[in-house]
Design an enzyme around this catalytic site. Structure first.
Site, PDB file in Angstrom:
ATOM      1  N   GLU A 182       0.834  -1.205   0.000  1.00 10.90           N
ATOM      2  CA  GLU A 182       0.000   0.000   0.000  1.00 10.90           C
ATOM      3  C   GLU A 182       0.866   1.250   0.000  1.00 10.90           C
ATOM      4  OE1 GLU A 182      -2.803   1.257  -0.366  1.00 10.90           O
ATOM      5  OE2 GLU A 182      -4.422  -0.146   0.124  1.00 10.90           O
ATOM      6  N   ASN A 190     -10.338   5.683   1.761  1.00 10.19           N
ATOM      7  CA  ASN A 190      -9.411   5.355   0.685  1.00 10.19           C
ATOM      8  C   ASN A 190      -9.463   6.439  -0.393  1.00 10.19           C
ATOM      9  OD1 ASN A 190      -7.567   3.144   0.496  1.00 10.19           O
ATOM     10  ND2 ASN A 190      -9.262   1.726   0.761  1.00 10.19           N
ATOM     11  N   ASP A 240     -10.116   1.452  -4.284  1.00 13.68           N
ATOM     12  CA  ASP A 240      -9.085   1.450  -3.243  1.00 13.68           C
ATOM     13  C   ASP A 240      -8.265   2.731  -3.386  1.00 13.68           C
ATOM     14  OD1 ASP A 240      -6.985   0.662  -1.402  1.00 13.68           O
ATOM     15  OD2 ASP A 240      -7.525  -1.419  -1.741  1.00 13.68           O
TER      16      ASP A 240
END
Length: 302
Positions: free
Chosen positions: A19, A149, A208
């Site tokens: 991430e 997100n 996301d």
């Protein structure tokens, strides 16, 4: 724009859940996090050198500091981290119950304020929030979502994008750069939730992490959708970029010309057959694009 670009992977071990890719313009390197692995990673494309650091709890996102080093959002709060000597100093405690919530997506605005949203891990109520770290102070800026997100700003800085992943929606908000506040939250893009009676081949994914390019277009990773989607500033879908993984997590622009798109991905808790069919799951992907990204902003707050 090339509809079939060559997609590669960095020569590093796979993450569980990669991430928050961050291109550091001064160091000319890529940083990213492995949240459940509790690691921060660094890769230098010039030397092909890879480094990683282990932490005591989940590392959700990272940002470059104007002074030196990085600002990290861990489950237990915000930390200064210096990769040169591995020094770590906590600067803000977590403002939420750590048993059920943690930091998730985070970015820096053009004024040097660090923004990080949280994830409500039970995913049963919209109890997550968006926080702003500025002038050594942490303040709650917005809330009423489940998983924060998709943070990104338009090139003008007047629009903030923010997604709620389980709700399958991306919001656009008016952003007041002087005050560091957002208003007029409205849907920018909505996606169809998965039909539990159908397999993933019939599912487009949920939004996301994201980034914005120099044309103001919004690139979002579609988790379980196996692709990136690119939208105009008006919310019109321009492009779907298929990827060789099921679960991309966040794109970012990097390289000297900001025309390399890096994409973190996940392999955490994925079915064995999926991992066999998609061996790049968990890797950091990269490809060249025609339109560059925007410059990285640095955290100004001490």
């Amino acid at each position: 724009m090339d509809l079939h670009p060559t997609i590669g992977a960095l020569p590093v071990p796979a993450n569980l859940l990669g991430e928050s890719p961050l291109w550091h313009p001064q160091e000319q390197v890529l940083y990213w996090c492995d949240i459940p692995g509790r690691q921060l990673h660094r890769f230098d494309p010039a030397s092909q050198q890879h480094q990683q650091w282990q932490f005591h709890t989940e590392v959700a996102c990272c940002a470059a500091r104007a002074q030196s080093g990085l600002l990290l959002a861990l489950r237990d709060g915000l930390w200064h981290f210096n990769p040169t000597d591995d020094s770590r100093t906590q600067v803000s405690a977590a403002p939420y119950p750590q048993a059920t919530e943690r930091y998730n997506d985070g970015k820096v605005d053009a004024q040097g304020r660090f923004w990080s949203g949280t994830i409500h891990e039970p995913r049963d109520t919209p109890s997550a929030s968006l926080y702003r770290w500025a002038d050594g102070q942490l303040q709650r800026a917005a809330g009423d979502i489940t998983v924060s997100n998709g943070l990104a700003w338009s090139p003008s800085g007047r629009t903030l994008y923010w997604a709620d992943t389980p709700a399958h929606v991306i919001y656009a908000c008016d952003f007041d750069a002087q005050q560091g506040s957002l208003s007029h939250r409205r849907p920018f893009a909505r996606f169809t939730p998965r039909d539990p009676a159908k397999d993933l081949a019939h599912y487009g994914g949920r939004p996301d992490g994201a980034t914005v390019d120099a044309e103001g277009c919004y690139w979002v990773a579609m988790f379980e959708g196996g692709c990136l989607q690119r939208f105009t500033p008006q919310g019109e879908l321009l492009q779907i970029l298929p990827l060789p993984v099921r679960c991309p997590t966040m794109p970012c622009f990097g390289g000297p010309d900001l025309r390399t798109l890096f994409i973190t991905t996940s392999r955490e808790k994925r079915p064995a057959q999926e991992l066999a069919d998609m061996p790049l799951s968990g890797q950091v992907l990269h490809l060249r694009v025609a339109v560059p990204g925007l410059a990285t902003h640095f955290v100004n707050s001490p």
